[in-house]
Scaffold this motif. Sequence first.
Motif, PDB file in Angstrom:
ATOM      1  N   GLU A 229       0.830  -1.208   0.000  1.00 35.20           N
ATOM      2  CA  GLU A 229       0.000   0.000   0.000  1.00 35.20           C
ATOM      3  C   GLU A 229       0.864   1.258   0.000  1.00 35.20           C
ATOM      4  N   TYR A 230       1.878   1.238   0.841  1.00 35.67           N
ATOM      5  CA  TYR A 230       2.769   2.392   0.945  1.00 35.67           C
ATOM      6  C   TYR A 230       3.467   2.641  -0.390  1.00 35.67           C
ATOM      7  N   GLU A 231       3.983   1.574  -0.992  1.00 32.49           N
ATOM      8  CA  GLU A 231       4.764   1.703  -2.222  1.00 32.49           C
ATOM      9  C   GLU A 231       3.901   2.181  -3.391  1.00 32.49           C
ATOM     10  N   ALA A 232       2.669   1.686  -3.467  1.00 31.34           N
ATOM     11  CA  ALA A 232       1.779   2.120  -4.562  1.00 31.34           C
ATOM     12  C   ALA A 232       1.516   3.620  -4.429  1.00 31.34           C
ATOM     13  N   LYS A 233       1.262   4.074  -3.213  1.00 30.38           N
ATOM     14  CA  LYS A 233       1.017   5.514  -2.988  1.00 30.38           C
ATOM     15  C   LYS A 233       2.246   6.332  -3.354  1.00 30.38           C
ATOM     16  N   ARG A 234       3.417   5.806  -2.963  1.00 31.09           N
ATOM     17  CA  ARG A 234       4.663   6.531  -3.256  1.00 31.09           C
ATOM     18  C   ARG A 234       4.840   6.701  -4.765  1.00 31.09           C
ATOM     19  N   GLN A 235       4.578   5.623  -5.513  1.00 30.69           N
ATOM     20  CA  GLN A 235       4.759   5.696  -6.967  1.00 30.69           C
ATOM     21  C   GLN A 235       3.763   6.666  -7.602  1.00 30.69           C
ATOM     22  N   ILE A 236       2.506   6.609  -7.134  1.00 31.55           N
ATOM     23  CA  ILE A 236       1.490   7.510  -7.707  1.00 31.55           C
ATOM     24  C   ILE A 236       1.895   8.963  -7.467  1.00 31.55           C
TER      25      ILE A 236
END
Length: 486
Positions: A229-236
Motif C-alpha cells: 500500500e505504501y509503495e503504490a502511494k509513493r509511486q502515484i
Amino acid sequence: MSDWQTVIGLEVHAELETESKMFSSCPVVDSVEAPPNSAVDALSLGMPGTLPVINMRAMEYGIMVGLALNCEIPPLNQFARKNYFYPDLPKGYQISQYDHPLAIQGHIDIEREDGTQKRIRVRRAHMEEDTGKLTHVADGSLVDYNRAGVPLLEIVSEPDISSAQEAEAYARKLRAILRYLGVNSGDMSKGVLRFEANVSVMRSSDRALRERTEIKNLNSIRNMTRAIEYEAKRQIRLYQRGDMVKPATLGWDEAAQRIVIQRYKERADEYRYFPEPDLPAVAVSREWVAELQARLPELPDALRRRFVDELGLNDTDATVLTADRAVAEFFLELLDGDGIDAKAAANWLTTDLFRMMNAQEIERENINSIPLRAGQCAGLLRLVQGGTINQNTARKKVLPAMWRTGKDAKVIVDEQGLAQVSDAALIKRQADAVLRDNEALLQRYLAGNDKVINALFGKIMGAMRGKADPAIVRQVLQEKVKALKE
Ligand code: ADP
Ligand code: MG
C-alpha cells in the motif's frame, strides 16, 4: 481524477521440509532453535572438490506443489548456476533453475473481499538451494550456514494481483496449500516462507505495464500488505509530480512503517546463468507425475466445495473453515461425533470457539493447542442440540469452564446445575414474580414501548440464572402481557 491501479507480482520462497538438504545428506534443522553452524557439511560450505547429488524427495515435494498450483510439469528440468558473490553464499554461485524450471503455467484462485473469485496465474516454480543467513551486529556480520543448501522452491506469479488485499488472499491461499501438502509449516517468523512483492502502478488508459520496484524480505503477511500500500502511494505521488519511478530494490522498515530504498537498479542483474555441469538434467516421466498427482491430499478449494455441497455450509463459513488445514481437521473431527449438525457446528466454531481463541491470542492454525479436544466440543454441542442447556449457558458458562478445567461439558453442567429448565409451570411462576416486581417496566411496555419486552425477558432469564429454555420464556411472557393488554 485518480484512476491509478496497482499491479503486483509475487515471488515466494518456500523451504521444503525434507530430512536432508537439496544436494547432500546434511540434515535440515530448525533455523531458530538449532545452534548456528551446527548443521553444515563440506557441501553447505561450498568446499572445492565436493559434488552435489539431487534430493529426489525435494523434487517430489516440488512437483506436488506444482500440481497443487495447477501447473504443467515439463518432461525435463535442469539446474543452472546463478553466479554472484555474497558472504551467505560460500560457493560463489547458487544452484537454481533457469530455462527449464520444475513447473510452469499454473494458477491460484483467490476469494476477494466482495466474495467474488479471481484467478491469479502462476508463471513458474523452480527448485533451488537456500543461502546462509546473515545477522548484522554492531561491529560486523555473523553468518549461519545451517540454512545453506536447504531445498527451496521459488514460486513466481504473473502480475495479475491488483491490490494489497488480493496479495494477502494469494499469500494465504498459497500458504494454506503448502500446509495441506505438509511440505512447509508456513511459519514466516522462522523464515521458511518468504515473500517479495514486485509493485508498479498504471492508469486505465495505459497500454503497457510501467516500471516496477521490488520489495524484499517481507517477514509477515501484514508487513507485505502495508508495504504494498505504501509503495503504490509513493509511486502515484511520483508520477503526479511529474517524476519517474526508477527500478529499485526496496525494504520495509517495520519500526518506522515506511519503505526504504536499498539500491537502484541501473540495469538488469547479470547472473551469467549456465547449465549446472555437476548435475544431470532430470527427466520427469508421465508415470511419476501421475503417481504424485494421486498422492495429493484434498486441497483447500476442493474441501471448501465439499463443505458447501455436502454439508450445506455457506460460502463464508466454508472458506474460513478450510483456510487452515488444522482448523478443517478439527471441524471434521468434531463432526465425527454422533448426530452433530454441520451448520450449527460450523457456526459455533467460527463464532464461539474463535472468540475464545482470539481472547487468548491463539492463532487459528494453532487450534490443536487449545485445552479442549474436538470430541469435547462435540459433547458441548450435543447438549445444546438436545436441549439440555441453552445456547447462552453454553457460551457464557460451560465453554469457559471447560476451557479452564479441561472437563467435559456434561460434567460441568452436572456439577454446576446448569441444565436447562423447560418446566413451563415453573417458568410461569417466575414470570409472574418478575412482572410483579417490575411494575414500572411493565407499564412502559403496556404504554406502547415494545422494546421493553426484551428487558422483561432478560429479567426472567436472570431470575432463573440463565438456565430457562428461552423459547418457552418468550412464549410465556407473550401470553402474560397479551392477557394484561386485553
Ligand atoms: P525478474 O526475473 O527480473 O525477477 P520477472 O519478469 O521474472 O523479473 O518478474 C518477476 C516478478 O515481477 C513476477 O512476479 C512478475 O509478475 C512481476 N512483474 C513483472 N513486471 C511487473 C510490473 N510491471 N509490475 C508489477 N509486477 C511485475
Ligand atoms: Mg526477481
